[in-house]
Enzyme design. Structure first.
Site, PDB file in Angstrom:
ATOM      1  N   LYS A 201     -17.067  43.008  24.884  1.00  0.00           N
ATOM      2  CA  LYS A 201     -18.105  42.513  23.980  1.00  0.00           C
ATOM      3  C   LYS A 201     -17.772  41.087  23.584  1.00  0.00           C
ATOM      4  CE  LYS A 201     -20.295  43.239  19.516  1.00  0.00           C
ATOM      5  NZ  LYS A 201     -20.574  44.159  18.395  1.00  0.00           N
ATOM      6  N   LYS A 254     -21.473  43.627  27.150  1.00  0.00           N
ATOM      7  CA  LYS A 254     -22.477  43.140  26.214  1.00  0.00           C
ATOM      8  C   LYS A 254     -22.221  41.680  25.889  1.00  0.00           C
ATOM      9  CE  LYS A 254     -23.912  43.938  21.553  1.00  0.00           C
ATOM     10  NZ  LYS A 254     -23.327  44.080  20.265  1.00  0.00           N
TER      11      LYS A 254
HETATM   12  C1  PBG Z   1     -22.210  45.512  15.312  1.00  0.00           C
HETATM   13  C2  PBG Z   1     -23.100  45.223  16.468  1.00  0.00           C
HETATM   14  C3  PBG Z   1     -23.759  44.026  16.821  1.00  0.00           C
HETATM   15  C4  PBG Z   1     -24.563  44.312  17.917  1.00  0.00           C
HETATM   16  C5  PBG Z   1     -24.358  45.655  18.232  1.00  0.00           C
HETATM   17  N1  PBG Z   1     -23.444  46.192  17.333  1.00  0.00           N
HETATM   18  C6  PBG Z   1     -23.756  42.706  16.155  1.00  0.00           C
HETATM   19  C7  PBG Z   1     -22.570  41.886  16.207  1.00  0.00           C
HETATM   20  O1  PBG Z   1     -21.549  42.228  16.817  1.00  0.00           O
HETATM   21  O2  PBG Z   1     -22.601  40.840  15.549  1.00  0.00           O
HETATM   22  C8  PBG Z   1     -25.493  43.355  18.621  1.00  0.00           C
HETATM   23  C9  PBG Z   1     -26.700  43.974  19.247  1.00  0.00           C
HETATM   24  C10 PBG Z   1     -27.822  43.039  19.551  1.00  0.00           C
HETATM   25  O3  PBG Z   1     -27.750  41.820  19.395  1.00  0.00           O
HETATM   26  O4  PBG Z   1     -28.867  43.564  19.989  1.00  0.00           O
HETATM   27  N2  PBG Z   1     -20.956  44.960  15.360  1.00  0.00           N
END
Ligand code: PBG
Length: 331
Positions: A201, A254
């Protein structure tokens, strides 16, 4: 690929197999199927609440009753799974709402599992929505602490499993969270609950619209001390390897479109069930361009999802899941 055994023009004419829709379908190497789609949804307390998210047309914060209605609509179209995020009434510095027995996600999971037993309910496990400061871990002296965050994440995951979640999906990017969650699930009687880890991520600007949807923007600094630098691919593979060693059953990359190389490498290197998350910014870009009449929303959405499949993703997490299901049905 051994080029010497590949046909040459004029014996080989690639266009022969492109002459009709039926021929093209017959030799299609990659297919999109509704069974691969996961719809992310945002739950908040109340009744009859449908709050639109400005930068994510078609996406809402729903109270549980409305979220159930939206889920029934998607599930009836064939979408097998939802991914739940919660917006609690109160935030604090211990993320109490993340593991409250009657927290917003826990309540919503119970409702969905009661009304739709065939639906797969996946829960996002993170602390940012539940923390006053909006970070994904415990904060002390302006630092995001790793190990003290693990206990809270493990508690949150176990409380989701207890409420009936089919899969828990940690998205916080603390080191060691998959092992902490696996251990806690096993200890509390949920050895059969799978973990889908947000393994690779990145600290991505494509998450912008989500932070409005989940009300989870950090109040100071950013997430670059825990989410990955988008410059790094080898490190992403190490992150995935770590999560698999700690007990992840499904690994996620992601964002999706900006990381097709990693989806490919993760699937090729590890062969584990691999998920791609088409994140909020990807959705917003398609919606905005389509609203201007600049692109064909349906064609671009389906082509993007197909590209994620071609790269190696088995599971597609997308805000367009219900639309895609409808389009795939219509053929
Ligand atoms: C929580 C989380 C996030 C997303 C999924 N879980 C936000 C982040 O990490 O700031 C992003 C999902 C999206 O942008 O659709 N940590």
């Amino acid at each position: 690929m051994n080029l010497s055994v590949i046909g040459q023009f004029p014996a080989y004419r690639p266009r022969r197999l492109r002459q009709s829709a039926a021929l093209r379908q017959l030799v299609a190497e990659t297919r999109l199927n509704v069974s691969q789609l996961v719809l992310p949804l945002f739950a908040r307390s109340g009744k009859k609440v449908c709050r639109p998210i400005a930068a994510m047309p078609g996406v809402f914060q729903f109270s549980p009753d409305e979220l159930l209605r939206e889920t029934i609509r998607a599930h009836t179209l064939g979408v097998p799974a939802v991914l739940l995020f919660g917006i609690p009434d109160r935030k604090d510095t211990k993320a109490s709402g993340a593991f409250a027995k009657n927290g917003i996600v826990q309540q919503t999971v119970r409702l969905l599992k009661k009304e739709l037993p065939s639906l797969l309910v996946i829960t996002d496990v993170c602390l940012c929505e539940y923390m006053e400061h909006g970070h994904c871990g415990v904060v002390q002296g302006g630092k995001i602490l790793n190990d003290p965050s693990l206990k809270l994440l493990a508690r949150a995951a176990a409380s989701h499993a207890e409420a009936g979640a089919d899969i828990v999906a940690p998205s916080d990017m603390m080191d060691g969270r998959v092992r902490a969650i696996r251990t806690e699930l096993d200890r509390t009687g949920f050895a059969d609950t799978p973990i889908m880890s947000y393994a690779a991520k990145f600290a991505s600007a494509f998450y912008g619209p989500f932070r409005e949807a989940a009300e989870s923007a950090p109040k100071f600094g950013d997430r670059r001390s825990y989410q990955m630098n988008p410059a790094n691919a080898n490190e992403a593979l190490r992150e995935v390897a770590l999560d698999i060693q700690e007990g992840a059953d499904i690994v996620m990359v992601k964002p999706a479109l900006a990381c097709l190389d990693l989806i490919y490498r993760v699937k090729t290197e590890f062969g584990y069930p691999t998920a791609a998350y088409a994140v909020s910014g990807e959705h917003a870009m398609i919606k905005a361009a389509a609203a201007n009449g600049w692109i064909d929303e349906r064609a671009v959405t389906l082509e993007s999802l197909l590209a994620m499949r071609r790269a190696g993703a088995d599971i597609l997490i997308t805000y367009a899941a219900a639309d895609a299901a409808r389009w795939l049905k219509a053929g």
